[in-house]
Design a protein around this motif. Sequence first.
Motif, PDB file in Angstrom:
ATOM      1  N   PRO A 340      36.652  38.961  29.919  1.00  0.00           N
ATOM      2  CA  PRO A 340      35.927  38.468  31.093  1.00  0.00           C
ATOM      3  C   PRO A 340      36.429  37.083  31.494  1.00  0.00           C
ATOM      4  N   ASP A 341      36.352  36.820  32.784  1.00  0.00           N
ATOM      5  CA  ASP A 341      36.794  35.535  33.311  1.00  0.00           C
ATOM      6  C   ASP A 341      35.620  34.565  33.276  1.00  0.00           C
ATOM      7  N   THR A 342      35.608  33.705  32.266  1.00  0.00           N
ATOM      8  CA  THR A 342      34.452  32.824  32.101  1.00  0.00           C
ATOM      9  C   THR A 342      34.514  31.615  33.030  1.00  0.00           C
ATOM     10  N   GLU A 343      35.640  31.458  33.745  1.00  0.00           N
ATOM     11  CA  GLU A 343      35.762  30.289  34.626  1.00  0.00           C
ATOM     12  C   GLU A 343      35.570  30.656  36.090  1.00  0.00           C
ATOM     13  N   ASP A 344      35.246  31.929  36.337  1.00  0.00           N
ATOM     14  CA  ASP A 344      35.048  32.386  37.701  1.00  0.00           C
ATOM     15  C   ASP A 344      36.241  32.008  38.599  1.00  0.00           C
ATOM     16  N   SER A 345      37.414  32.364  38.141  1.00  0.00           N
ATOM     17  CA  SER A 345      38.651  32.018  38.865  1.00  0.00           C
ATOM     18  C   SER A 345      38.751  32.808  40.159  1.00  0.00           C
ATOM     19  N   PRO A 346      39.481  32.263  41.144  1.00  0.00           N
ATOM     20  CA  PRO A 346      39.746  33.041  42.352  1.00  0.00           C
ATOM     21  C   PRO A 346      40.626  34.245  42.001  1.00  0.00           C
ATOM     22  N   THR A 347      40.571  35.277  42.823  1.00  0.00           N
ATOM     23  CA  THR A 347      41.337  36.481  42.475  1.00  0.00           C
ATOM     24  C   THR A 347      42.395  36.812  43.529  1.00  0.00           C
ATOM     25  N   ILE A 348      43.506  37.370  43.050  1.00  0.00           N
ATOM     26  CA  ILE A 348      44.549  37.903  43.939  1.00  0.00           C
ATOM     27  C   ILE A 348      44.718  39.392  43.597  1.00  0.00           C
ATOM     28  N   TYR A 349      45.597  40.065  44.330  1.00  0.00           N
ATOM     29  CA  TYR A 349      45.894  41.483  44.057  1.00  0.00           C
ATOM     30  C   TYR A 349      44.613  42.330  43.924  1.00  0.00           C
ATOM     31  N   HIS A 350      43.661  42.134  44.791  1.00  0.00           N
ATOM     32  CA  HIS A 350      42.419  42.916  44.752  1.00  0.00           C
ATOM     33  C   HIS A 350      41.684  42.806  43.424  1.00  0.00           C
ATOM     34  N   GLY A 351      41.512  41.575  42.950  1.00  0.00           N
ATOM     35  CA  GLY A 351      40.599  41.426  41.809  1.00  0.00           C
ATOM     36  C   GLY A 351      41.170  40.822  40.543  1.00  0.00           C
ATOM     37  N   LEU A 352      42.465  40.506  40.503  1.00  0.00           N
ATOM     38  CA  LEU A 352      43.025  39.899  39.288  1.00  0.00           C
ATOM     39  C   LEU A 352      42.665  38.411  39.239  1.00  0.00           C
ATOM     40  N   PRO A 353      41.892  37.981  38.208  1.00  0.00           N
ATOM     41  CA  PRO A 353      41.538  36.564  38.120  1.00  0.00           C
ATOM     42  C   PRO A 353      42.797  35.727  37.865  1.00  0.00           C
ATOM     43  N   LEU A 354      42.962  34.709  38.689  1.00  0.00           N
ATOM     44  CA  LEU A 354      44.147  33.851  38.581  1.00  0.00           C
ATOM     45  C   LEU A 354      43.890  32.799  37.514  1.00  0.00           C
ATOM     46  N   ARG A 355      44.211  33.164  36.260  1.00  0.00           N
ATOM     47  CA  ARG A 355      43.984  32.238  35.145  1.00  0.00           C
ATOM     48  C   ARG A 355      45.323  31.637  34.726  1.00  0.00           C
ATOM     49  N   CYS A 356      45.270  30.525  34.010  1.00  0.00           N
ATOM     50  CA  CYS A 356      46.515  29.922  33.547  1.00  0.00           C
ATOM     51  C   CYS A 356      47.117  30.814  32.459  1.00  0.00           C
ATOM     52  N   GLU A 357      48.359  31.259  32.671  1.00  0.00           N
ATOM     53  CA  GLU A 357      49.039  32.079  31.663  1.00  0.00           C
ATOM     54  C   GLU A 357      50.397  31.476  31.354  1.00  0.00           C
ATOM     55  N   PHE A 358      50.819  31.684  30.119  1.00  0.00           N
ATOM     56  CA  PHE A 358      52.062  31.089  29.625  1.00  0.00           C
ATOM     57  C   PHE A 358      53.008  32.215  29.213  1.00  0.00           C
ATOM     58  N   ARG A 359      54.256  32.127  29.610  1.00  0.00           N
ATOM     59  CA  ARG A 359      55.259  33.055  29.069  1.00  0.00           C
ATOM     60  C   ARG A 359      56.145  32.260  28.118  1.00  0.00           C
ATOM     61  N   VAL A 360      56.083  32.610  26.847  1.00  0.00           N
ATOM     62  CA  VAL A 360      56.837  31.876  25.830  1.00  0.00           C
ATOM     63  C   VAL A 360      57.999  32.748  25.354  1.00  0.00           C
TER      64      VAL A 360
END
Length: 490
Positions: A340-360
């Motif tokens: 669940p998105d606990t920060e109530d992030s804005p969404t793109i792509y019809h509902g994907l929460p835009l959260r900070c993600e890292f590609r390592v």
Amino acid sequence: MSRLIAHATPETTLTPADLADLIRNDPKVAEQFEQAYANAMRDAGNNDGVLGPNPRTSTPAAGVAMLETTEHNLTDLIAPIIDDLVADTWTWSTADLAGDTSTVLAAVQPPASSTMFTAAQLNAAQEHTAAIASLDPSIRPQATATAMQRDIDAPTGALLASMLMHTQDENADDRVRRSFYNRFRQGLDILDLDSIAYQMIDMNPDSMSHWLPQLAAANALHQEFRIPETTIARAPLSLLQLPRLGYGALNATTHEILNRWAERVFALEPQGDYFVKTGTFSSKFDFRNARVVSPSEVAELGDYLVAIHEQALQMASPLNERIVYGAGTTTEWVVREFVPDTEDSPTIYHGLPLRCEFRVFVDCDNDTVLTSVPYWESKTMRHRFAAMEDANHPDNRHDLITYLAAEPKLKRRFKLQHRDVERRIERLLPDLDLVGQWSIDVMADGSDLWLIDMAQASSSAFFDRVPARLRQPAEDPWIAQIAHALPNWH
Ligand SMILES: Nc1ncnc2c1ncn2[C@@H]1O[C@H](COP(=O)(O)OP(=O)(O)O)[C@@H](O)[C@H]1O
Ligand SMILES: [Mg+2]
């Protein structure tokens, strides 16, 4: 608020960046913006996802109700089919993981086979097969444990092996060999299945069962991250054929077999909140099909898996202007706990929460982190929403403005946290039992860091951000394990 949307048309002077500023600075404006977008979507009346009709956007199959109104008792007839398919399904689950690697290895067992033993059982089985065969095609199962519908009668595995052998022809020039390799990879994604093709597809190292058990075992020792509860099921051959037939070509009986099978192998709860994907591909670009929530959707979860897999396979279709293979090269279907998105992030792509993600990016041979990049990378995202031919589509205008509004926060968070994420990954690496270079995706939510996805580095976006001198190509599993093992054939 419809005024703001009106402002978003090309004639006005308010740019997407201006709108993003307004939204960023005033939650009320953000709310109105979302409402206007929802209204515009509803008025447009086009509910098809970006990739065409799918379970969320098309009328559900008639399902059980229809099965019970036919003259045959289909529910009884398909019960043993579902039992056999469940018995033939290999699964792995994070729930099997008690924290040490021996448990992981013990969980990786071949499926139990459902063999008929007594004459009476054999007789019953034959009668059952005859009853199934006598059904009208409109209600006849398109997949059982031992039979399935095919498109064309061609020996797929033999064809694929032959293409692979041509890639090794030392007398042919590189262009010809490359073309045979491409045809082989495309064939894995578009041809009807047989058992050889199935085994070849199963060799894709990017598919989840090839890395999640190892990643989960390493993380269990260090507890650096959270991992969503996950069940991976290797779809039996006949069910894996369904996305090739196409979601729209399945009759109600087949939907029913698929959905009841999914319910059992994934131990689904009607009240569950799930993220679904194949072993290699999710519906993140149309998030309406990535999340399955509410009893009616959970009851059709198998449909979602087939529709997502079909979309991945279609990327390799010869009818496309640009043919992309690989997204559908998996035998696996996956059901995960929805984070669940606990920060109530804005969404793109019809509902994907835009959260900070890292590609390592990591090198598992010398246990080093190569680099890390923001997953929602600025240039890529701006290009996607604002510089492609569909930039004027309301979805892309909405997603551009939403992304621009969120961008400063995403950047700040990445800058603040990426070294910490890298160090946590570094601590796992000595215990991560994988070969070669990989990308590992980590999603931040509140104070939690979730391990989400992995793929071989060379097939991951942003691999070019790894300094060239550190980059290693991945070994091709099909060339290494099949082509090289074939006897002298020329
Ligand atoms: N279990 C989950 N719960 C909520 N969101 C998720 C979950 N898994 C992935 N996501 C979101 O969906 C995106 C795509 O998921 P991922 O598994 O990486 O699919 P793909 O194979 O298509 O890249 C992730 O970047 C993340 O934003
Ligand atoms: Mg991913």
